[in-house]
Design an enzyme around this catalytic site. Structure first.
Site, PDB file in Angstrom:
ATOM      1  CB  VAL A   1      -1.420   0.355 -12.314  1.00  0.00           C
ATOM      2  CG1 VAL A   1      -1.175   0.068 -13.780  1.00  0.00           C
ATOM      3  CG2 VAL A   1      -0.125   0.264 -11.518  1.00  0.00           C
ATOM      4  CB  ALA A   2      -1.746   1.943  -7.617  1.00  0.00           C
TER       5      ALA A   2
ATOM      6  CB  SER B   1      -1.529  10.087   0.517  1.00  0.00           C
ATOM      7  OG  SER B   1      -1.007   8.998   1.242  1.00  0.00           O
ATOM      8  CB  VAL B   2       3.370   8.641   0.099  1.00  0.00           C
ATOM      9  CG1 VAL B   2       4.887   8.671  -0.003  1.00  0.00           C
ATOM     10  CG2 VAL B   2       2.934   9.125   1.489  1.00  0.00           C
ATOM     11  CB  ALA B   3       4.530   6.915  -4.124  1.00  0.00           C
TER      12      ALA B   3
ATOM     13  CB  VAL C   1       2.454   1.955  -8.793  1.00  0.00           C
ATOM     14  CG1 VAL C   1       3.142   0.762  -9.454  1.00  0.00           C
ATOM     15  CG2 VAL C   1       2.825   2.033  -7.320  1.00  0.00           C
TER      16      VAL C   1
ATOM     17  CG  ASP D   1       0.341   0.708   4.842  1.00  0.00           C
ATOM     18  OD1 ASP D   1      -0.728   0.863   5.465  1.00  0.00           O
ATOM     19  OD2 ASP D   1       0.673   1.418   3.878  1.00  0.00           O
TER      20      ASP D   1
END
Length: 313
Positions: free
Chosen positions: A34-35, A38-40, A42, A191
């Site tokens: 769903v998302a 750059s790092v992970a 979901v 963030d």
């Protein structure tokens, strides 16, 4: 807006984290993200007891990529410090160290779950902020499982209005949430871009992604509080004195001279309505003043400045 990694890599990451197939861990698991960042990325899933969850999975190989990038930043920082006239005042090496610490913290999802849990506890009874619950039994360094929230993205103003949520109240509450984290807790979500902030249908904010957190010492909180109060009282002498007392400008600086420079930046903004004041622009002008008075950059406040600009947005 980063290309998601493949379903095969998702399955492999989950197997590696749990030591068994993901079908034995989750009742359902949607392999379509769903998302993706750059790092992970979901995914939505359900636990064996039917609780709805969001599952965050680290991007394969991201640690090695970041290590290489930080090495390049270190080289650049040394060059800046050595060859730019203001290199030392900017403290680039310390800035890179602060960034490295922040980005490596973001790669440990157990640490992120702990940060989420701490903010959830800090705002346990809050009528203006809801923090999802991490599900510890399913969290590992590479995978984090948290309560799924049903809420509206903060920048979808039409949907927020349709839900009957008052926009001005939401604006005030957003500022209160941020400054409560900064001045009461000294521990703040650093963030706050729109992808991480949602609005529940009862009007509360919902914050996700606690991978980047800012912390402030009592000395930093005191410095910031004194400055905010002095700014809004237009007491520029107090602002200048606070900088001198904190040791952020050279001890031989003339306070009245520094006071005049700050007044020249700030006085014009107070005659405008708040909606026309761009804090980012003020911050840039203040940086120009700091350069003139050889004021050292404070790496520990970089996350705060960044978050202030995001909150303004």
């Amino acid at each position: 807006s980063v290309e998601p990694f493949s379903s095969d890599e998702v399955v492999e990451s989950l197997h590696r984290s749990y030591g068994k197939p993901h079908t034995e861990v989750f009742k359902t698991f949607d392999l379509m993200p769903v998302a993706s960042a750059s790092v992970a990325q979901v995914h939505f899933a359900t636990l064996p007891d039917d609780r709805e969850v969001a599952v965050k999975i680290l991007r394969p190989g991201i640690g090695e990529t970041i290590t290489k990038d930080v090495s390049l930043l270190r080289v650049l920082a040394v060059l800046v410090e050595r060859f730019l006239p203001e290199g030392e005042r900017l403290r680039p090496r310390e800035g890179v160290e602060e960034f490295e610490k922040t980005i490596h913290d973001e790669l440990d999802l157990v640490r992120e779950a702990a940060s989420m849990s701490a903010v959830r506890r800090n705002f346990a009874e809050s009528p203006i902020l809801y923090v999802p619950e991490p599900h510890w039994d399913w969290c590992t360094r590479d995978v984090m499982v948290m309560e799924r929230i049903h809420a509206i993205p903060v920048n979808d103003l039409d949907a927020i209005r349709e839900a009957g949520i008052d926009i001005p109240t939401l604006g005030r509450n957003g500022v209160e949430v941020f400054f409560t984290q900064v001045f009461r807790d000294g521990f703040f979500h650093a963030d706050m871009h729109p992808g991480n902030i949602f609005v529940a249908y009862d009007g509360r904010y919902c914050g996700i992604d606690y991978g980047i957190m800012g912390t402030l010492s009592d000395a930093d909180k005191n410095y910031l509080a004194l400055n905010f109060i002095a700014f809004f009282r237009r007491d520029y002498r107090a602002v200048a004195q606070a900088h001198l007392d904190a040791g952020w400008i050279p001890p031989d600086t003339r306070v009245d001279d520094f006071e005049g420079a700050i007044r020249a930046v700030c006085e014009p903004i107070f005659d405008k309505p708040l909606r026309e004041i761009y804090f980012g622009r003020v911050l840039m002008r203040l940086f120009e003043v700091s350069r003139r008075y050889r004021m050292d950059v404070q790496p520990q406040l970089v996350l705060l400045y960044k978050t202030l600009l995001q909150v303004e947005g």
